[in-house]
Scaffold this motif. Structure first.
Motif, PDB file in Angstrom:
ATOM      1  N   CYS A  68       0.834  -1.211   0.000  1.00  0.00           N
ATOM      2  CA  CYS A  68       0.000   0.000   0.000  1.00  0.00           C
ATOM      3  C   CYS A  68       0.866   1.258   0.000  1.00  0.00           C
ATOM      4  N   VAL A  69       1.974   1.210   0.718  1.00  0.00           N
ATOM      5  CA  VAL A  69       2.884   2.358   0.758  1.00  0.00           C
ATOM      6  C   VAL A  69       3.401   2.669  -0.646  1.00  0.00           C
ATOM      7  N   ALA A  70       3.826   1.637  -1.363  1.00  0.00           N
ATOM      8  CA  ALA A  70       4.350   1.841  -2.718  1.00  0.00           C
ATOM      9  C   ALA A  70       3.298   2.483  -3.620  1.00  0.00           C
ATOM     10  N   TYR A  71       2.091   1.952  -3.610  1.00  0.00           N
ATOM     11  CA  TYR A  71       1.021   2.480  -4.460  1.00  0.00           C
ATOM     12  C   TYR A  71       0.624   3.898  -4.050  1.00  0.00           C
ATOM     13  N   ARG A  72       0.621   4.162  -2.750  1.00  0.00           N
ATOM     14  CA  ARG A  72       0.273   5.503  -2.258  1.00  0.00           C
ATOM     15  C   ARG A  72       1.317   6.528  -2.718  1.00  0.00           C
ATOM     16  N   LEU A  73       2.590   6.165  -2.659  1.00  0.00           N
ATOM     17  CA  LEU A  73       3.641   7.086  -3.095  1.00  0.00           C
ATOM     18  C   LEU A  73       3.575   7.336  -4.599  1.00  0.00           C
ATOM     19  N   ILE A  74       3.198   6.311  -5.344  1.00  0.00           N
ATOM     20  CA  ILE A  74       3.024   6.482  -6.786  1.00  0.00           C
ATOM     21  C   ILE A  74       1.889   7.473  -7.053  1.00  0.00           C
ATOM     22  N   GLU A  75       0.811   7.352  -6.288  1.00  0.00           N
ATOM     23  CA  GLU A  75      -0.312   8.297  -6.394  1.00  0.00           C
ATOM     24  C   GLU A  75       0.157   9.730  -6.173  1.00  0.00           C
ATOM     25  N   LEU A  76       1.045   9.891  -5.195  1.00  0.00           N
ATOM     26  CA  LEU A  76       1.512  11.221  -4.815  1.00  0.00           C
ATOM     27  C   LEU A  76       2.687  11.713  -5.664  1.00  0.00           C
ATOM     28  N   GLY A  77       3.174  10.853  -6.556  1.00  0.00           N
ATOM     29  CA  GLY A  77       4.325  11.236  -7.377  1.00  0.00           C
ATOM     30  C   GLY A  77       5.611  11.288  -6.585  1.00  0.00           C
ATOM     31  N   GLN A  78       5.711  10.483  -5.527  1.00  0.00           N
ATOM     32  CA  GLN A  78       6.890  10.537  -4.654  1.00  0.00           C
ATOM     33  C   GLN A  78       7.585   9.181  -4.509  1.00  0.00           C
ATOM     34  N   PHE A  79       7.352   8.312  -5.477  1.00  0.00           N
ATOM     35  CA  PHE A  79       7.920   6.963  -5.430  1.00  0.00           C
ATOM     36  C   PHE A  79       9.252   6.922  -6.162  1.00  0.00           C
ATOM     37  N   GLU A  80      10.295   6.453  -5.472  1.00  0.00           N
ATOM     38  CA  GLU A  80      11.618   6.309  -6.087  1.00  0.00           C
ATOM     39  C   GLU A  80      11.861   4.876  -6.543  1.00  0.00           C
ATOM     40  N   GLY A  81      11.551   3.929  -5.672  1.00  0.00           N
ATOM     41  CA  GLY A  81      11.789   2.524  -5.971  1.00  0.00           C
ATOM     42  C   GLY A  81      11.590   1.715  -4.700  1.00  0.00           C
ATOM     43  N   ILE A  82      11.959   0.459  -4.741  1.00  0.00           N
ATOM     44  CA  ILE A  82      11.816  -0.357  -3.540  1.00  0.00           C
ATOM     45  C   ILE A  82      13.165  -0.952  -3.141  1.00  0.00           C
ATOM     46  N   VAL A  83      13.330  -1.111  -1.827  1.00  0.00           N
ATOM     47  CA  VAL A  83      14.509  -1.782  -1.298  1.00  0.00           C
ATOM     48  C   VAL A  83      14.020  -2.982  -0.493  1.00  0.00           C
ATOM     49  N   GLU A 115      10.221 -10.460  -9.854  1.00  0.00           N
ATOM     50  CA  GLU A 115       9.173 -10.626 -10.874  1.00  0.00           C
ATOM     51  C   GLU A 115       8.144  -9.506 -10.789  1.00  0.00           C
ATOM     52  N   ILE A 116       7.718  -9.178  -9.570  1.00  0.00           N
ATOM     53  CA  ILE A 116       6.679  -8.158  -9.405  1.00  0.00           C
ATOM     54  C   ILE A 116       7.213  -6.779  -9.787  1.00  0.00           C
ATOM     55  N   CYS A 117       8.500  -6.523  -9.513  1.00  0.00           N
ATOM     56  CA  CYS A 117       9.085  -5.234  -9.873  1.00  0.00           C
ATOM     57  C   CYS A 117       9.278  -5.105 -11.378  1.00  0.00           C
ATOM     58  N   LYS A 118       9.615  -6.204 -12.016  1.00  0.00           N
ATOM     59  CA  LYS A 118       9.747  -6.196 -13.481  1.00  0.00           C
ATOM     60  C   LYS A 118       8.397  -5.930 -14.118  1.00  0.00           C
ATOM     61  N   LYS A 119       7.372  -6.564 -13.581  1.00  0.00           N
ATOM     62  CA  LYS A 119       6.017  -6.408 -14.091  1.00  0.00           C
ATOM     63  C   LYS A 119       5.522  -4.967 -13.923  1.00  0.00           C
ATOM     64  N   ARG A 120       5.842  -4.368 -12.778  1.00  0.00           N
ATOM     65  CA  ARG A 120       5.370  -3.014 -12.476  1.00  0.00           C
ATOM     66  C   ARG A 120       6.329  -1.930 -12.945  1.00  0.00           C
TER      67      ARG A 120
END
Length: 267
Positions: A23-38, A55-60
């Protein structure tokens, strides 16, 4: 729900594949503040966990940083979960912070160094460290809340934003369903992301759950139990995996208590 941060700061999400960090990842994408995941490769995750993350990161089309731990504790070069167990026994609540320094803390430090930039600001050199976001929520366990106070904090010199800090369980599941967010396969079976099976807080019934869903992990843990069973330097309660009334994997347990629930098939 959640925060309405409006700056242009970008955050790396500490991602485990569970419902909250997703949810955090999707929320940051909504806000335009997503850099990536660690994601931290703890070395004691459920089988296929890291492959699923990739796999999920490649897909997204998400930027991804996977980091392994490793830690030098005093004169003992403890670099993995198995080495820790052979030296000190299985982690319990009192030693949970020790094992976390090895499998996650050291990994975070490596990640931080990899993404720290040296910039000249107003004529002075300054280290710009990566900003991270977590899925810690106020409604979660009391144990985690002891160390988290409020929506913003700091860890290892990095700014931390607990994006869904004030979300309730229903808020999280509503958001998951709204965006049809894929959750880690382990979460749908054992109701944990599966990134770390250290067992420091595991209940007795969880040995049976691990044995059923991840027999190869159970076999590995049983082997470790067998290796240290005669080590007099290791306390008796640390010779088996799990915490509450545990008997480890060398004693077969046949009782299954509520290992499945209505949310296991949310997708």
């Amino acid at each position: 729900n959640g925060s309405s941060e409006t700056t242009n700061k970008k955050y790396w999400v500490m991602f485990s594949g569970g419902k909250d960090s997703s949810c955090v990842a999707y929320r940051l994408i909504e806000l335009g503040q997503f850099e990536g995941i660690v994601t931290f490769d703890t070395g004691i995750a459920v089988p296929g966990f890291i492959d699923w993350i990739k796999e999920i990161c490649k897909k997204r089309k998400w930027k991804i940083h996977i980091e392994k731990g490793g830690y030098m504790s005093g004169n003992e070069k403890i670099q993995s979960y198995d080495e820790f167990v052979r030296k000190f026994g299985f982690p319990k609540p009192r030693s949970h912070s020790w094992i976390m320094r090895i499998v996650k803390g050291r990994a975070f430090t490596k990640f931080k160094k990899a993404h720290t930039e040296n910039k000249i600001i107003k004529g002075k050199k300054k280290k710009i460290r990566p900003k991270v976001a977590s899925g810690v929520r106020q409604a979660e366990s009391k144990r985690r809340m002891k160390n988290v106070k409020g929506e913003y904090g700091e860890f290892d010199g990095c700014e931390v934003w607990n994006v869904v800090y004030d979300w309730k369980d229903q808020d999280v599941w509503d958001y998951v369903k709204k965006y049809e967010i894929e959750i880690s396969p382990a979460y749908k079976t054992i109701h944990m992301s599966g990134d770390c099976l250290c067992g420091a807080y595991a209940r007795k019934s969880e040995t049976e759950i691990v044995s059923i869903f991840f027999p190869e992990v159970a076999k590995r843990l049983a082997k470790l139990e067998n290796e240290i069973k005669d080590n007099e330097k290791i306390p008796k309660q640390c010779k088996y995996w799990g915490y509450k009334d545990g008997e480890g994997f060398n004693t077969k347990q046949r009782k299954l208590d509520s290992i499945l629930c209505g949310e296991c098939d949310i997708n």
